[in-house]
Design a protein around this motif. Structure first.
Motif, PDB file in Angstrom:
ATOM      1  N   GLY A   1       0.938  -1.223  -0.111  1.00  0.00           N
ATOM      2  CA  GLY A   1       0.157  -0.009  -0.021  1.00  0.00           C
ATOM      3  C   GLY A   1       0.787   1.146  -0.067  1.00  0.00           C
ATOM      4  O   GLY A   1       1.853   1.259  -0.105  1.00  0.00           O
ATOM      5  N   CYS A   2       0.194   2.171   0.165  1.00  0.00           N
ATOM      6  CA  CYS A   2       0.849   3.645   0.076  1.00  0.00           C
ATOM      7  C   CYS A   2       1.409   3.906   1.444  1.00  0.00           C
ATOM      8  O   CYS A   2       1.163   3.226   2.338  1.00  0.00           O
TER       9      CYS A   2
ATOM     10  N   VAL B   1      -4.583   3.564   0.956  1.00  0.00           N
ATOM     11  CA  VAL B   1      -4.851   2.610  -0.127  1.00  0.00           C
ATOM     12  C   VAL B   1      -3.973   1.425   0.062  1.00  0.00           C
ATOM     13  O   VAL B   1      -2.869   1.389   0.395  1.00  0.00           O
TER      14      VAL B   1
ATOM     15  N   TRP C   1      -7.695  -4.302  -4.565  1.00  0.00           N
ATOM     16  CA  TRP C   1      -7.470  -3.191  -3.869  1.00  0.00           C
ATOM     17  C   TRP C   1      -8.166  -3.233  -2.734  1.00  0.00           C
ATOM     18  O   TRP C   1      -9.540  -3.590  -2.803  1.00  0.00           O
TER      19      TRP C   1
ATOM     20  N   GLY D   1      -9.359   1.841   0.622  1.00  0.00           N
ATOM     21  CA  GLY D   1      -9.257   2.945  -0.096  1.00  0.00           C
ATOM     22  C   GLY D   1      -9.387   2.898  -1.621  1.00  0.00           C
ATOM     23  O   GLY D   1      -9.681   1.774  -2.167  1.00  0.00           O
TER      24      GLY D   1
ATOM     25  N   ARG E   1      -7.459   4.134  -5.133  1.00  0.00           N
ATOM     26  CA  ARG E   1      -6.408   4.844  -5.881  1.00  0.00           C
ATOM     27  C   ARG E   1      -6.881   6.005  -6.779  1.00  0.00           C
ATOM     28  O   ARG E   1      -8.187   5.686  -7.168  1.00  0.00           O
TER      29      ARG E   1
ATOM     30  N   CYS F   1      -1.924   7.208  -4.587  1.00  0.00           N
ATOM     31  CA  CYS F   1      -2.718   7.709  -3.478  1.00  0.00           C
ATOM     32  C   CYS F   1      -2.967   9.010  -3.594  1.00  0.00           C
ATOM     33  O   CYS F   1      -2.166  10.003  -3.691  1.00  0.00           O
TER      34      CYS F   1
ATOM     35  N   ASP G   1      -3.986  10.763  -1.242  1.00  0.00           N
ATOM     36  CA  ASP G   1      -3.785  11.568  -0.054  1.00  0.00           C
ATOM     37  C   ASP G   1      -2.299  11.837   0.125  1.00  0.00           C
ATOM     38  O   ASP G   1      -1.764  12.848   0.371  1.00  0.00           O
TER      39      ASP G   1
END
Length: 182
Positions: free
Chosen positions: A46-47, A52, A89, A92, A94, A108, A110
């Motif tokens: 993930g990020c 995400v 996924w 979250g 993407r 991401c 964010d």
């Protein structure tokens, strides 16, 4: 004794199993434990902020791409990418940017972490290798578009390391860092 399927360990990017064990190789309880352990191995990532997340069933070819689009998308000299089979996924959403007429890039919204390269004409998705929870699962085995590499890229691994005092200063600085990454 109930025979269980052979346990095969296939390393990412490998064509053949690293080893195969059958019920004749192990005691029944050990065989069951080995299968439970193999089934429990998850490939996730993930990020950096954790908004995400994804999981994949298996990893395919792992490479670094030197094309200018990847350099810009990753803000680096190249992009480390690995083909993700069975990508889901898991949390979250993407954001997507159509970086060309043939592909889009997931990131991401964010924190901005680059997450994926997705082709429009097929289902192939490559994820950013460093976003794996364990990037050691996908060591690069190929350089893509090397003719577009920055002239100094091949020499980066040969650069000198800092002296002991600089290493100590870096260690002290790093010890004060409180990471907000997930």
């Amino acid at each position: 004794m109930t025979l269980m399927r052979p346990l095969r360990l296939i390393l990412p990017g490998a064509q053949t199993p690293a080893f195969v064990l059958s019920s004749m190789d192990m005691k029944p309880w050990l065989l069951k434990l080995a299968h439970m352990t193999a089934d429990a191995i998850k490939i996730t990532g993930g990020c950096q902020c954790g908004a995400v997340r994804y999981s994949v069933v298996s990893l395919g070819r792992s490479s670094v791409c030197h094309c200018r689009m990847c350099q810009r998308a990753f803000g680096s000299f190249y992009a480390a990418l690995v083909i993700a089979e069975g990508l889901e996924w898991t949390s979250g959403a993407r954001r997507l940017f159509a970086s060309s007429n043939i592909s889009q890039r997931g990131f991401c919204g964010d924190c901005g972490t680059p997450l994926s390269l997705e082709n429009f004409d097929d289902d192939q998705v490559e994820i950013a290798t460093a976003t794996l929870d364990d990037p050691e699962q996908a060591p690069p085995s190929l350089q893509i578009n090397h003719r577009y590499a920055c002239s100094f890229t091949d020499g980066v691994g040969g650069l000198p390391e800092p002296d002991e005092e600089t290493v100590a200063d870096n260690d002290a600085w790093n010890a004060k860092v409180i990471s907000y990454q997930a």
